[in-house]
Design an enzyme around this catalytic site. Structure first.
Site, PDB file in Angstrom:
ATOM      1  N   GLY A  53       0.819  -1.017  -0.044  1.00 42.41           N
ATOM      2  CA  GLY A  53       0.140   0.122   0.070  1.00 42.41           C
ATOM      3  C   GLY A  53       0.834   1.149  -0.120  1.00 42.41           C
ATOM      4  N   GLN A  80       3.218   9.881   1.024  1.00 46.94           N
ATOM      5  CA  GLN A  80       4.679   9.329   0.993  1.00 46.94           C
ATOM      6  C   GLN A  80       5.525   9.776  -0.060  1.00 46.94           C
ATOM      7  OE1 GLN A  80       2.389   5.157   1.999  1.00 46.94           O
ATOM      8  NE2 GLN A  80       4.544   5.279   3.061  1.00 46.94           N
ATOM      9  N   CYS A  87       6.469  -0.249   6.490  1.00 46.32           N
ATOM     10  CA  CYS A  87       6.266   1.234   6.007  1.00 46.32           C
ATOM     11  C   CYS A  87       7.056   1.318   4.875  1.00 46.32           C
ATOM     12  CB  CYS A  87       5.897   2.102   7.129  1.00 46.32           C
ATOM     13  SG  CYS A  87       5.181   3.569   6.221  1.00 46.32           S
ATOM     14  N   LEU A  88       6.869   1.917   3.617  1.00 45.07           N
ATOM     15  CA  LEU A  88       7.683   2.149   2.702  1.00 45.07           C
ATOM     16  C   LEU A  88       8.538   3.584   3.295  1.00 45.07           C
ATOM     17  CD1 LEU A  88       5.626   2.130  -0.300  1.00 45.07           C
ATOM     18  CD2 LEU A  88       7.414   0.365   0.254  1.00 45.07           C
ATOM     19  N   HIS A  99      -3.739   1.646   7.998  1.00 49.13           N
ATOM     20  CA  HIS A  99      -2.332   2.045   7.988  1.00 49.13           C
ATOM     21  C   HIS A  99      -2.324   3.290   6.976  1.00 49.13           C
ATOM     22  CE1 HIS A  99       2.005   1.335   7.633  1.00 49.13           C
ATOM     23  NE2 HIS A  99       1.931   1.972   6.570  1.00 49.13           N
ATOM     24  N   GLU A 100      -3.042   2.925   5.764  1.00 49.17           N
ATOM     25  CA  GLU A 100      -2.827   4.055   4.737  1.00 49.17           C
ATOM     26  C   GLU A 100      -3.707   5.422   5.096  1.00 49.17           C
ATOM     27  OE1 GLU A 100      -0.609   3.469   2.542  1.00 49.17           O
ATOM     28  OE2 GLU A 100      -0.222   1.431   2.926  1.00 49.17           O
ATOM     29  N   HIS A 142      -1.546   7.757   7.175  1.00 44.73           N
ATOM     30  CA  HIS A 142      -0.729   8.623   6.461  1.00 44.73           C
ATOM     31  C   HIS A 142      -1.461   9.896   5.961  1.00 44.73           C
ATOM     32  CE1 HIS A 142       2.773   6.254   5.903  1.00 44.73           C
ATOM     33  NE2 HIS A 142       2.124   5.214   5.718  1.00 44.73           N
TER      34      HIS A 142
HETATM   35 NI    NI Z   1       3.229   3.412   5.381  1.00 43.40          NI
END
Ligand code: NI
Length: 183
Positions: A47, A52, A90-91, A132-133, A136
């Site tokens: 995701g 991000q 997480c990215l 989670h998304e 953000h």
């Molecule tokens: Ni993340």
């Protein structure tokens, strides 16, 4: 399509409220949707959220149900009173994983770049990724959700190659629940 650069974890934009997408069907939103999808795959994530990559808009893209979904202006509500801990990455925090409590069942919604309203119920990993998304978009990173007495793990300390864990960029965290996923 283009691969977008992921902001470093200390970027102020990751801590800001994202703005609503005024027109989900606008050409620039379509372009961003494609770029988010490509960037997520390249980073090995499950995701990704627009902040991000430095875009402070309420837009997320994630894999679930055997496909991918892009949503503008998403939201969710818990459908149960139960929180369940699961491993997330997480990215934006490459190489890290942590156990994060999330609602086990949610209802979520949003508008696709094709202008379709999506309303779904989700459980387990699917529900975790969405929570989670959406975090953000609120300037929240998963360590903020972790219990104070649980450690943020470094994959290197676990002797777990990042590639084996699901992504070169800490990626799949945008995959909660799976040590191999980054979001
Ligand atoms: Ni993340």
């Amino acid at each position: 399509m283009a691969l977008l650069d992921l902001l470093p974890d200390d970027a102020p934009l990751l801590r800001q409220l994202a703005a609503p997408v005024a027109d989900p069907m606008a050409p620039e939103i379509h372009r961003l949707a494609r770029d988010l999808a490509e960037t997520m795959v390249a980073a090995g994530g499950r995701g990704i959220a627009a902040p991000q990559v430095g875009v402070a808009l309420r837009m997320i893209h994630f894999a679930a149900l055997g496909g991918v979904t892009t949503l503008c202006n998403p939201g969710y509500l818990p459908l149960s009173a139960d929180l369940e801990g699961g491993f997330e990455g997480c990215l934006s925090l490459p190489g890290c994983r942590g156990t994060v409590p999330r609602w086990t069942r949610i209802a979520y919604w949003g508008i696709t770049p094709e202008g379709c309203r999506v309303e779904r119920e989700a459980a387990g990993m699917h529900a975790r990724v969405v929570q989670h998304e959406v975090d953000h978009l609120l300037g929240i990173l998963y360590p903020d959700r972790m219990a104070p007495d649980t450690p943020l793990l470094q994959l290197s300390a676990l002797n777990q190659p990042e590639a084996a864990a699901g992504g070169a960029s800490g990626g799949p965290a945008d995959n909660p629940g799976d040590p191999g996923t980054g979001r």
